[in-house]
Design an enzyme around this catalytic site. Structure first.
Site, PDB file in Angstrom:
ATOM      1  N   ASP A  76       0.802  -1.216   0.000  1.00 12.10           N
ATOM      2  CA  ASP A  76       0.000   0.000   0.000  1.00 12.10           C
ATOM      3  C   ASP A  76       0.842   1.278   0.000  1.00 12.10           C
ATOM      4  N   CYS A 115     -16.088  -9.110 -16.298  1.00 11.56           N
ATOM      5  CA  CYS A 115     -17.264  -8.406 -15.769  1.00 11.56           C
ATOM      6  C   CYS A 115     -18.474  -8.574 -16.693  1.00 11.56           C
ATOM      7  N   CYS A 165     -22.373  -7.018 -16.489  1.00  6.96           N
ATOM      8  CA  CYS A 165     -22.740  -6.691 -15.096  1.00  6.96           C
ATOM      9  C   CYS A 165     -22.393  -5.230 -14.774  1.00  6.96           C
ATOM     10  N   CYS A 195     -21.820  -3.121  -9.191  1.00 14.45           N
ATOM     11  CA  CYS A 195     -21.034  -2.240  -8.318  1.00 14.45           C
ATOM     12  C   CYS A 195     -21.381  -0.780  -8.602  1.00 14.45           C
ATOM     13  N   CYS A 235     -23.203   1.703  -5.669  1.00 13.88           N
ATOM     14  CA  CYS A 235     -22.409   2.718  -4.954  1.00 13.88           C
ATOM     15  C   CYS A 235     -23.311   3.887  -4.537  1.00 13.88           C
ATOM     16  N   CYS A 259     -15.898   8.913  -2.853  1.00 14.78           N
ATOM     17  CA  CYS A 259     -15.888   7.543  -2.302  1.00 14.78           C
ATOM     18  C   CYS A 259     -15.889   7.589  -0.768  1.00 14.78           C
ATOM     19  N   CYS A 306     -15.454   1.346   3.196  1.00 15.56           N
ATOM     20  CA  CYS A 306     -16.754   0.932   2.637  1.00 15.56           C
ATOM     21  C   CYS A 306     -16.537  -0.362   1.856  1.00 15.56           C
ATOM     22  N   CYS A 320     -19.098  -1.922  -2.973  1.00 11.55           N
ATOM     23  CA  CYS A 320     -18.850  -2.360  -4.358  1.00 11.55           C
ATOM     24  C   CYS A 320     -18.116  -3.697  -4.406  1.00 11.55           C
TER      25      CYS A 320
HETATM   26  C1  B12 Z   1      -5.421   5.984  -3.508  1.00 10.84           C
HETATM   27  C2  B12 Z   1      -6.022   4.659  -3.117  1.00 10.84           C
HETATM   28  C3  B12 Z   1      -7.376   4.645  -2.775  1.00 10.84           C
HETATM   29  C4  B12 Z   1      -8.298   5.828  -3.025  1.00 10.84           C
HETATM   30  C5  B12 Z   1      -8.671   5.856  -4.519  1.00 10.84           C
HETATM   31  C6  B12 Z   1      -9.155   4.487  -5.063  1.00 10.84           C
HETATM   32  C7  B12 Z   1      -9.076   4.304  -6.559  1.00 10.84           C
HETATM   33  N1  B12 Z   1      -9.960   3.482  -7.094  1.00 10.84           N
HETATM   34  O1  B12 Z   1      -8.213   4.878  -7.228  1.00 10.84           O
HETATM   35  C8  B12 Z   1      -9.468   5.510  -2.034  1.00 10.84           C
HETATM   36  C9  B12 Z   1      -9.187   6.160  -0.685  1.00 10.84           C
HETATM   37  C10 B12 Z   1     -10.850   5.949  -2.515  1.00 10.84           C
HETATM   38  C11 B12 Z   1      -9.328   3.994  -1.911  1.00 10.84           C
HETATM   39  C12 B12 Z   1     -10.370   3.166  -1.566  1.00 10.84           C
HETATM   40  C13 B12 Z   1     -10.263   1.783  -1.472  1.00 10.84           C
HETATM   41  N2  B12 Z   1      -9.106   1.067  -1.507  1.00 10.84           N
HETATM   42 CO1  B12 Z   1      -7.377   1.821  -2.018  1.00 10.84          CO
HETATM   43  N3  B12 Z   1      -5.679   2.356  -2.650  1.00 10.84           N
HETATM   44  C14 B12 Z   1      -5.237   3.481  -3.110  1.00 10.84           C
HETATM   45  C15 B12 Z   1      -3.772   3.349  -3.555  1.00 10.84           C
HETATM   46  C16 B12 Z   1      -2.868   3.899  -2.446  1.00 10.84           C
HETATM   47  C17 B12 Z   1      -3.438   4.016  -4.902  1.00 10.84           C
HETATM   48  C18 B12 Z   1      -4.474   3.728  -5.994  1.00 10.84           C
HETATM   49  C19 B12 Z   1      -4.301   4.604  -7.192  1.00 10.84           C
HETATM   50  O2  B12 Z   1      -3.194   4.859  -7.632  1.00 10.84           O
HETATM   51  N4  B12 Z   1      -5.416   5.115  -7.738  1.00 10.84           N
HETATM   52  C20 B12 Z   1      -5.425   5.842  -8.978  1.00 10.84           C
HETATM   53  C21 B12 Z   1      -6.008   4.911 -10.052  1.00 10.84           C
HETATM   54  C22 B12 Z   1      -5.988   5.610 -11.420  1.00 10.84           C
HETATM   55  O3  B12 Z   1      -5.106   3.816 -10.105  1.00 10.84           O
HETATM   56  P1  B12 Z   1      -5.554   2.290  -9.798  1.00 10.84           P
HETATM   57  O4  B12 Z   1      -6.812   2.224  -9.056  1.00 10.84           O
HETATM   58  O5  B12 Z   1      -4.370   1.577  -9.231  1.00 10.84           O
HETATM   59  O6  B12 Z   1      -5.849   1.839 -11.289  1.00 10.84           O
HETATM   60  C23 B12 Z   1      -4.847   1.302 -12.174  1.00 10.84           C
HETATM   61  C24 B12 Z   1      -5.417   0.069 -12.903  1.00 10.84           C
HETATM   62  O7  B12 Z   1      -6.773  -0.066 -12.616  1.00 10.84           O
HETATM   63  C25 B12 Z   1      -5.138   0.322 -14.377  1.00 10.84           C
HETATM   64  N5  B12 Z   1      -6.296   0.486 -15.245  1.00 10.84           N
HETATM   65  C26 B12 Z   1      -7.040   1.551 -15.365  1.00 10.84           C
HETATM   66  N6  B12 Z   1      -7.954   1.372 -16.339  1.00 10.84           N
HETATM   67  C27 B12 Z   1      -7.776   0.164 -16.824  1.00 10.84           C
HETATM   68  C28 B12 Z   1      -8.464  -0.516 -17.809  1.00 10.84           C
HETATM   69  C29 B12 Z   1      -8.114  -1.804 -18.100  1.00 10.84           C
HETATM   70  C30 B12 Z   1      -8.863  -2.538 -19.161  1.00 10.84           C
HETATM   71  C31 B12 Z   1      -7.068  -2.419 -17.371  1.00 10.84           C
HETATM   72  C32 B12 Z   1      -6.706  -3.834 -17.635  1.00 10.84           C
HETATM   73  C33 B12 Z   1      -6.384  -1.702 -16.360  1.00 10.84           C
HETATM   74  C34 B12 Z   1      -6.740  -0.427 -16.107  1.00 10.84           C
HETATM   75  O8  B12 Z   1      -4.461   1.566 -14.480  1.00 10.84           O
HETATM   76  C35 B12 Z   1      -4.588   2.327 -13.289  1.00 10.84           C
HETATM   77  C36 B12 Z   1      -3.311   3.142 -13.129  1.00 10.84           C
HETATM   78  O9  B12 Z   1      -2.149   2.301 -13.058  1.00 10.84           O
HETATM   79  C37 B12 Z   1      -3.646   1.783  -3.680  1.00 10.84           C
HETATM   80  C38 B12 Z   1      -2.260   1.192  -3.357  1.00 10.84           C
HETATM   81  C39 B12 Z   1      -1.261   1.400  -4.461  1.00 10.84           C
HETATM   82  N7  B12 Z   1      -0.060   1.724  -4.118  1.00 10.84           N
HETATM   83  O10 B12 Z   1      -1.576   1.246  -5.641  1.00 10.84           O
HETATM   84  C40 B12 Z   1      -4.732   1.272  -2.692  1.00 10.84           C
HETATM   85  C41 B12 Z   1      -5.515   0.015  -3.097  1.00 10.84           C
HETATM   86  C42 B12 Z   1      -5.903   0.148  -4.551  1.00 10.84           C
HETATM   87  N8  B12 Z   1      -6.711   0.090  -2.264  1.00 10.84           N
HETATM   88  C43 B12 Z   1      -7.171  -1.048  -1.861  1.00 10.84           C
HETATM   89  C44 B12 Z   1      -8.384  -1.242  -1.144  1.00 10.84           C
HETATM   90  C45 B12 Z   1      -8.574  -2.595  -0.475  1.00 10.84           C
HETATM   91  C46 B12 Z   1      -9.344  -0.234  -1.077  1.00 10.84           C
HETATM   92  C47 B12 Z   1     -10.800  -0.326  -0.564  1.00 10.84           C
HETATM   93  C48 B12 Z   1     -11.505  -1.648  -0.891  1.00 10.84           C
HETATM   94  C49 B12 Z   1     -10.783  -0.086   0.984  1.00 10.84           C
HETATM   95  C50 B12 Z   1     -12.161  -0.045   1.633  1.00 10.84           C
HETATM   96  N9  B12 Z   1     -12.815  -1.165   1.892  1.00 10.84           N
HETATM   97  O11 B12 Z   1     -12.638   1.016   1.949  1.00 10.84           O
HETATM   98  C51 B12 Z   1     -11.463   0.890  -1.276  1.00 10.84           C
HETATM   99  C52 B12 Z   1     -12.030   0.499  -2.665  1.00 10.84           C
HETATM  100  C53 B12 Z   1     -12.525   1.651  -3.481  1.00 10.84           C
HETATM  101  C54 B12 Z   1     -12.486   1.320  -4.980  1.00 10.84           C
HETATM  102  N10 B12 Z   1     -13.574   0.786  -5.521  1.00 10.84           N
HETATM  103  O12 B12 Z   1     -11.441   1.534  -5.629  1.00 10.84           O
HETATM  104  C55 B12 Z   1      -6.277  -2.196  -2.354  1.00 10.84           C
HETATM  105  C56 B12 Z   1      -6.970  -2.891  -3.545  1.00 10.84           C
HETATM  106  C57 B12 Z   1      -6.839  -4.401  -3.591  1.00 10.84           C
HETATM  107  C58 B12 Z   1      -7.573  -4.940  -4.818  1.00 10.84           C
HETATM  108  N11 B12 Z   1      -8.091  -6.160  -4.686  1.00 10.84           N
HETATM  109  O13 B12 Z   1      -7.695  -4.294  -5.845  1.00 10.84           O
HETATM  110  C59 B12 Z   1      -4.935  -1.413  -2.730  1.00 10.84           C
HETATM  111  C60 B12 Z   1      -4.143  -2.027  -3.886  1.00 10.84           C
HETATM  112  C61 B12 Z   1      -4.081  -1.385  -1.438  1.00 10.84           C
HETATM  113  C62 B12 Z   1      -3.364  -2.700  -1.185  1.00 10.84           C
HETATM  114  N12 B12 Z   1      -2.032  -2.719  -1.158  1.00 10.84           N
HETATM  115  O14 B12 Z   1      -3.978  -3.731  -1.025  1.00 10.84           O
HETATM  116  N13 B12 Z   1      -8.057   3.591  -2.237  1.00 10.84           N
HETATM  117  S1  SF4 Z   2     -20.001  -6.069  -9.609  1.00 10.32           S
HETATM  118 FE1  SF4 Z   2     -18.687  -4.708 -10.803  1.00 10.32          FE
HETATM  119  S2  SF4 Z   2     -16.647  -5.574 -10.630  1.00 10.32           S
HETATM  120 FE2  SF4 Z   2     -18.080  -7.187 -10.020  1.00 10.32          FE
HETATM  121  S3  SF4 Z   2     -18.480  -8.347 -11.927  1.00 10.32           S
HETATM  122 FE3  SF4 Z   2     -20.074  -6.784 -11.742  1.00 10.32          FE
HETATM  123  S4  SF4 Z   2     -19.264  -5.070 -12.931  1.00 10.32           S
HETATM  124 FE4  SF4 Z   2     -17.522  -6.427 -12.510  1.00 10.32          FE
HETATM  125  S1  SF4 Z   3     -15.993   1.829  -1.733  1.00  3.80           S
HETATM  126 FE1  SF4 Z   3     -18.178   2.394  -1.436  1.00  3.80          FE
HETATM  127  S2  SF4 Z   3     -18.271   4.584  -1.921  1.00  3.80           S
HETATM  128 FE2  SF4 Z   3     -16.285   3.827  -2.712  1.00  3.80          FE
HETATM  129  S3  SF4 Z   3     -16.695   3.280  -4.850  1.00  3.80           S
HETATM  130 FE3  SF4 Z   3     -17.061   1.419  -3.655  1.00  3.80          FE
HETATM  131  S4  SF4 Z   3     -19.277   1.478  -3.153  1.00  3.80           S
HETATM  132 FE4  SF4 Z   3     -18.685   3.520  -3.821  1.00  3.80          FE
END
Ligand code: B12
Ligand code: SF4
Ligand code: SF4
Length: 308
Positions: A126, A181, A184, A187, A191, A207, A234, A237
């Protein structure tokens, strides 16, 4: 000579759900990060801007590393009874701080790599400039769902991602390119704050996870009314995702501690409103609640009670 198969066996012995290997090639979805940051979806998480160059090109994060050993660590446990009514706490946050618990086991795995000839290992969970979901996808561990989570076929998404960057040269896994996915949209539909603004794009500033953990200052009223009783993180999703409904099982290390109910316990949660800083420290030091702290948790409890 140590092989990828041996590393994966050791990862399993260390209690990880799965392990995959990738290299430090540039992030194939760097453009997605640029768009996300430009849209302001990162809110006040300025560190993501500062780390963007490394997140887009992980080799810059560690120039000595040749491979990334990526592991998944389950935090699942069945909390359907506990989370039926507020105050609700995300599953991952009910135990001790996972940076410590998972970090310790990652460090043990790194020690084994060093004993097998690695001269360089660096562990991340993380914290750090690593695009963890993208690395895990590339290491063959799952696909990126519409909720932005890394989802593993046959497992779901209730796990943390961690990695060891090492100078060992190991056989690479095949990246996952398939989207499971389909049509579907559960999620996105579920939300409560409409934070999933398009498939795979979460506006963090909407979020609940961001609002309850990262948000500085009060939670805007229009979002507070939609928080659905969540006071830390939360799970919605993830909970609604058919891949979790069908496959989430077992109990991770975090779950074990959560079941003791120590800081997930309802009475203790309710008591936060009357606690002083010292009591909060006694009960919640070393848990994820220390991040928002007492004032942040009080704010969350108040926001979660805001009527729609
Ligand atoms: C900032 C952050 C958050 C932010 C923003 C979340 C977000 N979706 O970006 C907040 C605070 C909201 C958050 C919430 C949560 N988080 Co968080 N978070 C992070 C963190 C530190 C950085 C994520 C990031 O860079 N976001 C910016 C977006 C653009 O990047 P990304 O989500 O990584 O997306 C990449 C890929 O998806 C890919 N991509 C994008 N589009 C596409 C399309 C295709 C087709 C493909 C193949 C790929 C792809 O490119 C993106 C950029 O590299 C990471 C740890 C880390 N170092 O990466 C943990 C991390 C993502 N979080 C995690 C978790 C567990 C959560 C929560 C479930 C916690 C909770 N229960 O409340 C929620 C889930 C919310 C959600 N639905 O995303 C886990 C996810 C594990 C997993 N199974 O995916 C991580 C990896 C931490 C860890 N080490 O375990 N988080
Ligand atoms: S709930 Fe969201 S992430 Fe899960 S299968 Fe459906 S579209 Fe994909
Ligand atoms: S963690 Fe909760 S608020 Fe954040 S995207 Fe998922 S359903 Fe929405």
């Amino acid at each position: 000579m140590i092989t990828a198969d041996i590393v994966k066996r050791w990862a399993e012995e260390a209690g990880f759900l799965a392990c995959g290997i990738t290299d430090l090639a540039p992030n194939a979805h760097a453009d997605a990060l640029d768009r996300w940051l430009a849209a302001g979806y990162g809110g006040t998480m300025r560190y993501i801007h500062r780390q963007a160059r490394k997140r887009k090109n992980p080799a810059l994060a560690d120039q000595e590393a040749r491979s990334a050993v990526v592991v998944l660590d389950s935090y699942y446990y069945d909390d359907s009874d506990q989370n039926a009514t507020p105050p609700k706490v995300a599953k991952y946050a009910r135990g001790k701080d996972y940076h410590d618990t998972m970090g310790r086991r990652l460090e043990q795995l790194a020690e084994r790599l060093r004993s097998a000839g690695a001269t360089h290992t660096r562990c991340y969970v993380d914290a750090g400039p690593i695009p963890e979901r993208e690395l895990a996808r590339r290491a063959g561990l799952g696909w990126i769902g519409k909720n932005a989570m890394l989802i593993r076929p046959g497992v779901g998404s209730f796990f943390f991602i961690g990695e060891i960057l090492t100078d060992l040269e190991l056989a690479l896994d095949v990246p996952v390119e398939t989207d499971h996915c389909g049509t579907c949209t559960r999620c996105i539909d579920a939300c409560p704050t409409d934070a999933i603004v398009e498939p795979r794009v979460v506006d963090a500033t909407r979020c609940i996870s961001y609002l309850t953990i990262e948000q500085k200052g009060p939670i805007p009223d229009d979002l507070a009314t939609k928080m659905d009783g969540w006071v830390f993180g939360c799970d919605i999703c993830n909970d609604v995702c058919p891949w979790n409904v069908r496959f989430a099982a077992g109990q991770g290390e975090q779950g074990e501690q959560g079941e003791q109910g120590e800081h997930g316990g309802r009475k203790l949660l309710a008591a936060i409103e009357r606690m002083n800083e010292h009591d909060f420290e006694v009960h919640f030091a070393g848990t994820p609640f220390s991040r928002p702290g007492l004032a942040g948790m009080r704010r969350n409890m108040k926001a979660a009670r805001t009527e729609r």
